[in-house]
Design a protein around this motif. Structure first.
Motif, PDB file in Angstrom:
ATOM      1  N   LEU A 257      38.315  45.255  39.630  1.00 51.88           N
ATOM      2  CA  LEU A 257      39.012  44.042  39.187  1.00 51.88           C
ATOM      3  C   LEU A 257      39.482  43.270  40.295  1.00 51.88           C
ATOM      4  CD1 LEU A 257      39.095  42.540  36.442  1.00 51.88           C
ATOM      5  CD2 LEU A 257      41.415  43.241  36.186  1.00 51.88           C
ATOM      6  N   GLY A 258      39.972  43.847  41.272  1.00 50.06           N
ATOM      7  CA  GLY A 258      40.505  43.603  42.437  1.00 50.06           C
ATOM      8  C   GLY A 258      39.465  42.910  43.281  1.00 50.06           C
ATOM      9  N   LEU A 259      38.263  43.669  43.356  1.00 50.59           N
ATOM     10  CA  LEU A 259      37.074  43.201  44.044  1.00 50.59           C
ATOM     11  C   LEU A 259      36.439  41.975  43.447  1.00 50.59           C
ATOM     12  CD1 LEU A 259      35.269  46.749  44.570  1.00 50.59           C
ATOM     13  CD2 LEU A 259      36.175  45.290  46.194  1.00 50.59           C
ATOM     14  N   ILE A 260      36.484  41.805  42.201  1.00 48.82           N
ATOM     15  CA  ILE A 260      35.733  41.022  41.405  1.00 48.82           C
ATOM     16  C   ILE A 260      36.523  39.593  41.691  1.00 48.82           C
ATOM     17  CG2 ILE A 260      35.513  39.763  39.143  1.00 48.82           C
ATOM     18  CD1 ILE A 260      34.359  42.686  38.491  1.00 48.82           C
ATOM     19  N   TRP A 261      37.939  39.705  41.795  1.00 49.95           N
ATOM     20  CA  TRP A 261      38.858  38.577  42.067  1.00 49.95           C
ATOM     21  C   TRP A 261      38.575  38.143  43.466  1.00 49.95           C
ATOM     22  CZ3 TRP A 261      42.076  35.084  39.741  1.00 49.95           C
ATOM     23  CH2 TRP A 261      42.120  35.112  38.110  1.00 49.95           C
ATOM     24  N   GLY A 262      38.356  39.077  44.380  1.00 49.84           N
ATOM     25  CA  GLY A 262      38.488  39.167  45.825  1.00 49.84           C
ATOM     26  C   GLY A 262      37.171  38.113  45.912  1.00 49.84           C
ATOM     27  N   LYS A 263      35.992  38.317  45.704  1.00 50.84           N
ATOM     28  CA  LYS A 263      34.793  37.650  45.586  1.00 50.84           C
ATOM     29  C   LYS A 263      34.981  36.574  45.117  1.00 50.84           C
ATOM     30  CE  LYS A 263      30.408  37.542  46.568  1.00 50.84           C
ATOM     31  NZ  LYS A 263      29.040  38.029  45.957  1.00 50.84           N
TER      32      LYS A 263
ATOM     33  N   MET B 103      47.773  36.085  41.525  1.00 47.06           N
ATOM     34  CA  MET B 103      49.198  36.738  41.712  1.00 47.06           C
ATOM     35  C   MET B 103      49.606  36.926  40.461  1.00 47.06           C
ATOM     36  SD  MET B 103      49.369  37.915  44.899  1.00 47.06           S
ATOM     37  CE  MET B 103      47.727  38.341  44.753  1.00 47.06           C
ATOM     38  N   ALA B 104      49.544  35.879  39.784  1.00 54.08           N
ATOM     39  CA  ALA B 104      50.355  35.849  38.229  1.00 54.08           C
ATOM     40  C   ALA B 104      49.815  36.559  37.524  1.00 54.08           C
ATOM     41  CB  ALA B 104      50.240  34.248  37.744  1.00 54.08           C
ATOM     42  N   ARG B 105      48.446  36.786  37.580  1.00 48.81           N
ATOM     43  CA  ARG B 105      47.583  37.918  36.647  1.00 48.81           C
ATOM     44  C   ARG B 105      47.967  39.502  37.240  1.00 48.81           C
ATOM     45  NH1 ARG B 105      42.582  37.860  34.048  1.00 48.81           N
ATOM     46  NH2 ARG B 105      42.676  40.154  34.071  1.00 48.81           N
ATOM     47  N   GLY B 106      48.768  39.573  38.349  1.00 45.75           N
ATOM     48  CA  GLY B 106      48.823  41.050  38.809  1.00 45.75           C
ATOM     49  C   GLY B 106      47.725  41.817  39.562  1.00 45.75           C
ATOM     50  N   ILE B 107      46.822  40.740  40.316  1.00 45.10           N
ATOM     51  CA  ILE B 107      45.605  41.336  40.680  1.00 45.10           C
ATOM     52  C   ILE B 107      45.959  41.724  42.021  1.00 45.10           C
ATOM     53  CG2 ILE B 107      43.302  40.587  41.513  1.00 45.10           C
ATOM     54  CD1 ILE B 107      43.426  40.815  38.489  1.00 45.10           C
ATOM     55  N   GLU B 108      45.377  43.021  42.393  1.00 48.82           N
ATOM     56  CA  GLU B 108      45.590  43.463  43.934  1.00 48.82           C
ATOM     57  C   GLU B 108      44.361  43.089  44.641  1.00 48.82           C
ATOM     58  OE1 GLU B 108      46.091  47.782  45.746  1.00 48.82           O
ATOM     59  OE2 GLU B 108      46.990  47.651  43.945  1.00 48.82           O
ATOM     60  N   LEU B 109      44.467  42.105  45.557  1.00 48.68           N
ATOM     61  CA  LEU B 109      43.200  41.983  46.214  1.00 48.68           C
ATOM     62  C   LEU B 109      42.931  42.818  47.255  1.00 48.68           C
ATOM     63  CD1 LEU B 109      43.811  37.781  46.782  1.00 48.68           C
ATOM     64  CD2 LEU B 109      42.233  39.085  45.157  1.00 48.68           C
ATOM     65  N   PRO B 110      41.546  42.902  47.640  1.00 44.61           N
ATOM     66  CA  PRO B 110      41.181  43.956  48.647  1.00 44.61           C
ATOM     67  C   PRO B 110      41.120  43.413  50.018  1.00 44.61           C
ATOM     68  CG  PRO B 110      39.229  42.817  47.698  1.00 44.61           C
ATOM     69  CD  PRO B 110      40.316  42.175  47.059  1.00 44.61           C
TER      70      PRO B 110
END
Ligand code: NDP
Ligand code: KPL
Length: 305
Positions: free
Chosen positions: A180-186, A229-236
């Motif tokens: 999920l972090g990777l998908i948001w990172g892209k 950040m509000a979604r709690g995503i950890e970016l790569p």
């Protein structure tokens, strides 16, 4: 491994071709009859970063209803039609089939889940670059890593097996416990580059040569970061704005996929990129005015084609 690729355009053909070269049994599934016929008659012609060759041990079809269930199905249609394409070709899957999405944008996992059980779905991202030149012919424009992972972050036997098959095809692949972090990172990179290049007709590298587009890139990515950040995503990676500018320079001469879509009068993935940031922002109470403007402008350009 028996592998079907749903959507054998640029990326589907690239992954299908490389996996076939690595010894897998590959079936490309697409709607373009001439492309399918050319591959079946002459093979898949690949040029670009790794030289020119024709891959012959690969099959293609527009109607896979005769095919048995696959070990792996990779979804590579544009994210605008993921749900339609997966539902249309659901017979390629049984309880033991793994379905992988490496598409850009948000929402592909959820759209695949409309047809496929969540436990059968894995996801990832790709930094490969490819263009479809003609029926049966692609240009492998850029090499980059593939990331794959289970949705629950475990390193399962099937992920290891798929990793092995990808590696055998020369695809440098990493297993991730944070897809999920990777998908948001892209996503953040696409948020900063795609719509702006499509509106201005600039190549990726030019976005950071004009202070006006550079400022808009920064604002769009910062908004998307606030939503992540509000979604709690950890970016790569650490600094999304700096990272996006780095990708602009690394792919300086590229026409982004959204610019290419508009130039070819095709539907873009705007709803799954900047549009998805707006939608997620609304749910979380995060304001995203720049992404809203970019989404509306691309939507009008699409409608006015
Ligand atoms: N190209 C690139 O370098 C990169 C692309 N990506 C992502 O990968 C995904 C695929 O991109 P790309 O390969 O460029 O896209 P393409 O448009 O080249 O390929 C998609 C293919 O799917 C076909 N298709 C449409 N409907 C169906 C259907 N119902 N069943 C089977 N096939 C169908 C399309 O046919 P038709 O055109 O006739 O509709 C087309 O040939 C996107 O999410 C993109 O953002 C990610 C990284 C890099
Ligand atoms: C990374 C980038 C921006 C490269 O062009 C891309 O993914 C795209 O064009 O969709």
């Amino acid at each position: 491994m028996k592998i079907a690729i749903i959507g054998a355009g640029a990326m589907g053909s690239l992954y299908g071709g490389l996996l076939a070269e690595g010894g897998q049994e590959v079936l490309l599934v697409d709607v373009w009859q001439e492309h399918v016929d050319t591959i079946n008659q002459w093979g898949l012609s690949m040029e670009g970063v790794n030289g020119h060759r024709t891959i012959k041990n690969i099959k293609a079809t527009t109607n896979p209803s005769y095919a048995e269930a696959m070990d792996l199905v990779i979804v590579f249609v544009k994210s605008t039609i993921t749900h339609i394409a997966v539902s249309q070709h659901k017979k390629l899957c049984d309880n033991n089939t793994t379905v992988l999405t490496l598409q850009n944008g948000l929402g592909n996992i959820e759209k695949i889940m409309e047809t496929i059980d969540k436990k059968n779905i894995i996801a990832g991202t790709t930094a490969q670059g490819c263009t479809l030149l003609a029926p049966g012919k692609i240009n492998h424009a850029g090499v980059g890593d593939t990331y794959i992972g289970e949705l629950d972050g475990t390193t399962s036997p099937r992920i290891k097996e798929i990793h092995k098959a990808f590696t055998a095809g020369g695809l440098k692949t990493n297993i991730s416990n944070n897809v999920l972090g990777l998908i948001w990172g892209k996503l953040l990179v696409n948020v900063g580059i795609n719509a702006l290049t499509a509106i201005t007709n600039l190549r990726n590298g030019q976005l950071v040569e004009f202070e006006e587009t550079e400022e808009l890139l920064e604002l769009a990515v910062e908004e998307a970061l606030a939503v992540a950040m509000a979604r709690g995503i950890e970016l790569p990676y650490g600094d999304p704005v700096a990272h996006t500018k780095k990708i602009c320079r690394a792919t300086a001469l590229n026409k982004s996929s959204m610019l290419q879509d508009l130039l070819n009068k095709r539907k873009t993935e705007i709803a799954m990129i900047n549009g998805a940031v707006v939608t997620e922002g609304e749910k979380l109470g995060v304001k995203t005015p720049v992404n809203k403007v970019l989404t509306n402008l691309i939507t009008v350009l699409e409608k006015n084609q």
